[in-house]
Design a protein around this motif. Structure first.
Motif, PDB file in Angstrom:
ATOM      1  N   LEU A   1      16.419 -63.277  14.502  1.00 35.12           N
ATOM      2  CA  LEU A   1      15.637 -63.595  13.301  1.00 35.12           C
ATOM      3  C   LEU A   1      15.738 -65.099  13.041  1.00 35.12           C
ATOM      4  N   ASP A   2      14.727 -65.650  12.344  1.00 37.08           N
ATOM      5  CA  ASP A   2      14.750 -67.088  12.060  1.00 37.08           C
ATOM      6  C   ASP A   2      15.951 -67.441  11.193  1.00 37.08           C
ATOM      7  N   THR A   3      16.199 -66.589  10.178  1.00 41.96           N
ATOM      8  CA  THR A   3      17.396 -66.785   9.356  1.00 41.96           C
ATOM      9  C   THR A   3      18.368 -65.673   9.734  1.00 41.96           C
ATOM     10  N   PRO A   4      19.511 -66.024  10.345  1.00 44.60           N
ATOM     11  CA  PRO A   4      20.434 -64.955  10.755  1.00 44.60           C
ATOM     12  C   PRO A   4      20.955 -64.168   9.551  1.00 44.60           C
TER      13      PRO A   4
ATOM     14  N   ASP B   1      21.359 -51.447  15.431  1.00 45.01           N
ATOM     15  CA  ASP B   1      22.372 -50.814  16.292  1.00 45.01           C
ATOM     16  C   ASP B   1      23.687 -51.588  16.221  1.00 45.01           C
ATOM     17  N   ALA B   2      24.691 -51.098  16.963  1.00 46.78           N
ATOM     18  CA  ALA B   2      26.026 -51.684  16.852  1.00 46.78           C
ATOM     19  C   ALA B   2      26.054 -53.144  17.312  1.00 46.78           C
ATOM     20  N   PHE B   3      25.075 -53.556  18.140  1.00 46.64           N
ATOM     21  CA  PHE B   3      25.062 -54.936  18.626  1.00 46.64           C
ATOM     22  C   PHE B   3      24.353 -55.877  17.657  1.00 46.64           C
TER      23      PHE B   3
ATOM     24  N   PRO C   1      21.923 -64.341  16.868  1.00 49.00           N
ATOM     25  CA  PRO C   1      21.848 -64.481  18.331  1.00 49.00           C
ATOM     26  C   PRO C   1      22.953 -63.659  19.002  1.00 49.00           C
ATOM     27  N   LEU C   2      22.630 -62.954  20.125  1.00 51.38           N
ATOM     28  CA  LEU C   2      23.610 -62.106  20.810  1.00 51.38           C
ATOM     29  C   LEU C   2      24.356 -62.924  21.861  1.00 51.38           C
ATOM     30  N   ASP C   3      25.636 -62.551  22.107  1.00 49.23           N
ATOM     31  CA  ASP C   3      26.381 -63.294  23.129  1.00 49.23           C
ATOM     32  C   ASP C   3      26.014 -62.773  24.531  1.00 49.23           C
ATOM     33  N   GLN C   4      26.450 -63.499  25.553  1.00 47.61           N
ATOM     34  CA  GLN C   4      26.066 -63.189  26.935  1.00 47.61           C
ATOM     35  C   GLN C   4      26.510 -61.785  27.352  1.00 47.61           C
ATOM     36  N   GLU C   5      27.764 -61.429  26.962  1.00 53.76           N
ATOM     37  CA  GLU C   5      28.333 -60.142  27.360  1.00 53.76           C
ATOM     38  C   GLU C   5      27.473 -58.992  26.812  1.00 53.76           C
ATOM     39  N   THR C   6      27.067 -59.094  25.525  1.00 53.27           N
ATOM     40  CA  THR C   6      26.236 -58.053  24.915  1.00 53.27           C
ATOM     41  C   THR C   6      24.899 -57.959  25.636  1.00 53.27           C
TER      42      THR C   6
END
Ligand code: ADP
Length: 558
Positions: free
Chosen positions: A196-199, A153-155, A173-178
């Motif tokens: 994921l382990d490897t971004p 998805d977009a996030f 990793p997603l930021d707090q706002e998302t």
């Protein structure tokens, strides 16, 4: 291929909520939500829709987001009574937009694609019609396909994957706002979304990355991604790089050679170093080695057969997918035909309605006038009735002409003659408008055409040009005939307002018109295009750089 399959699945149901929103039963329930009869009628209707359209659910929300009716009204996990005001699709619909959203159902825990349209009454949004579509079949097709495909998805949340272990993980990793926004819309029903382990970072160009799929060592993959759908999704394909495959193949061959060399060296040394008895033993060993070799060949053959079988399986699943695509395309063609039919029905009824109403009035008048003995007025009325009949006859004639055309006959035709003839036919209209037609030609040119049909095309184009310039005296319409090698072009350029961008796209569609009733049926240009293409030529429309529209006909020079 995966992207097209997904997009066809999503777009197939795009107009469904709008169609549902038009249903009077839902409108009635929204104004009297407590009525048991109306509830039952709405529930039954939504169940019919669900079955007919083969979707997961269809339901009705009121202006506060409360579910009043649902196709799953008979099930314990029915949506009725639930409030979905927190879902973005509801908010979109309340703003008058078509809402779409993908998420995990908070009632059923099943993921789905939600589409919503507003329901309006007296210009106000009074509710929303929503459908839920499952992507389960698409996901199982992905898993069967054998490729590594992710839908993100977009996030950056992977919400569908051919690798089940990666589903509901994030590319990075997603930021707090998302995280806060995902929480608010309960898009993934508050599931943990570990990275994921490897971004992975998506890029529009194919890219070689190194990562480890679940239960496999880290390897190089070619990562390709494409945007898809209207929600900012990306579809990602990871494939083993060619280099990687070649390396694996080369390593295998080298190991095989090394084994064979070692084996023969060992045997040779033994044969030479020991005596006759030992030589016999070596012979036995050789036989043994030979047997082992045969065994190994048998094993490899079996491997090959297995690979072959799995390839055949994949071909089969591709064939199935292809037939689904073909079916979808046929549906689309059929839908296109229906749209033209609808446009035609609207065009004709629009056009016929006015003379029909007039006919009604004139006949009523005639009867009254007759009663009063005013025979002269009756005669005048009957004259008007005849005029209306002639006009309806013309409309029917134009439609007949469109549906059934005699075949064209190509002979050598003088372009100058055709233009003169067409000009004569529209002479009364030219006088009425007060326009000047300025014809310029590079010599006496002949084309392969059918004189009458070509005249018909030029008359259509001239009438459109005259309509476009309007009744302002002294307007010029330029007709240019040019020699273009093996073709001759005839262009008609008017000084009107030109063709707006949104009209340009529909210009040649039957029954498309921007003119008022009685002025145009929208058949001039489609008929012209058909005639010109039957003559082996083509017709083009554009806006001239100096303003006004320019239509150009190209025909084969004779
Ligand atoms: P009709 O003239 O009956 O509307 P046509 O097929 O001839 O049908 O034309 C379709 C539409 O194309 C017109 O309604 C008009 O909007 C547009 N059009 C055609 N010719 C011109 C022109 N010369 N300038 C601007 N618009 C044009």
């Amino acid at each position: 291929f995966y992207r097209l399959s997904l997009e066809s699945l999503l777009s197939r149901n795009e107009s469904l909520p709008r169609v549902i929103a038009m249903e009077a039963k839902l409108n009635a329930l929204l104004s009297r939500p407590e009525s048991k009869d109306l509830q039952l009628a709405a529930n039954r209707y939504l169940l019919e829709v669900k079955k007919g359209a083969d979707i997961t659910a269809a339901y009705l929300l009121d202006r506060h987001g409360l579910t009043l009716a649902a196709s799953n009204f008979l099930q314990p996990s029915s949506y009725i009574g639930n409030n979905y005001a927190y879902r973005p699709y509801f908010r979109d619909a309340m703003e008058g937009k078509l809402g779409s959203f993908y998420g995990i159902g908070t009632t059923t825990s099943d993921p789905g694609y939600f589409l919503t349209a507003p329901i309006e009454a007296n210009g106000e949004k009074i509710g929303a019609a929503t459908v839920k579509i499952s992507l389960e079949n698409f996901e199982s097709a992905l898993i069967r396909g054998g490729d590594t495909v992710l839908l993100v998805d977009a996030f950056g949340v992977i919400f569908l994957a051919s690798v089940p272990e990666w589903k509901y993980r994030t590319l990075h990793p997603l930021d707090q706002e998302t995280l806060r926004r995902l929480d608010a819309s309960r898009q993934y029903n508050n599931r943990p979304l570990p990275p994921l382990d490897t971004p992975l970072r998506l890029q529009s160009d194919p890219l070689v990355i190194r990562t480890a799929l679940p239960n496999a060592p880290a390897q190089d993959y070619l990562m390709q991604s494409k945007q898809t759908g209207s929600l900012g999704w990306s579809i990602v394909l990871l494939s083993r790089t060619k280099q990687e495959r070649q390396n694996a193949l080369l390593a295998g061959i080298a190991a095989g050679f090394a084994m064979a060399f070692l084996l023969s060296t060992v045997i040779y040394l033994r044969l030479n170093a020991k005596g006759f008895r030992e030589r016999r033993q070596a012979e036995a060993e050789l036989r043994q080695a030979h047997k082992e070799l045969e065994l190994r060949i048998a094993e490899s053959t079996e491997d090959l057969l297995l690979t072959n079988a799995s390839l055949e399986e994949r071909i089969d699943s591709l064939k199935t997918a292809e037939s689904i695509l073909r079916e979808t395309r046929d549906h689309a063609v059929q839908a296109g035909k229906l749209a033209v039919l609808g446009q035609m029905a609207a065009g004709i009824s629009h056009e016929v309605n006015q003379p029909l109403t007039a006919l009604h009035n004139f006949t009523d008048n005639a009867v009254q006038l007759l009663d009063r003995g005013r025979l002269d007025d009756v005669r005048e009325n009957l004259g008007l009735i005849k005029q209306m009949a002639v006009r309806m006859g013309n409309i029917v004639g134009e439609i007949k002409n469109f549906a059934r055309r005699p075949p064209v006959e190509r002979v050598k035709v003088s372009v100058a003659d055709v233009i003169a003839q067409a000009q004569m036919m529209v002479a009364p209209r030219i006088r009425q408008v007060g326009a000047l037609i300025d014809v310029q030609s590079s010599g006496e040119l002949l084309v392969w055409a059918d004189q009458q049909r070509l005249e018909q095309v030029l008359v259509n184009l001239l009438i459109n040009a005259l309509d476009a310039v309007g009744e302002v005296a002294g307007q010029r319409i330029h007709v240019r005939v040019s020699d273009e090698g093996h073709q001759v072009s005839v262009s008609i350029h008017d000084g009107g307002a030109g063709i707006p961008e949104d009209v340009l796209a529909h210009l040649f569609e039957p029954f498309f018109t921007t003119k008022p009733v009685g002025k145009g049926l929208g058949l001039g240009l489609p008929i012209s295009r058909m005639i010109i293409s039957e003559l082996g030529g083509r017709i083009e429309a554009r806006n001239h750089e100096t303003g006004g529209a320019q239509f150009t006909v190209y025909l084969e020079k004779a």
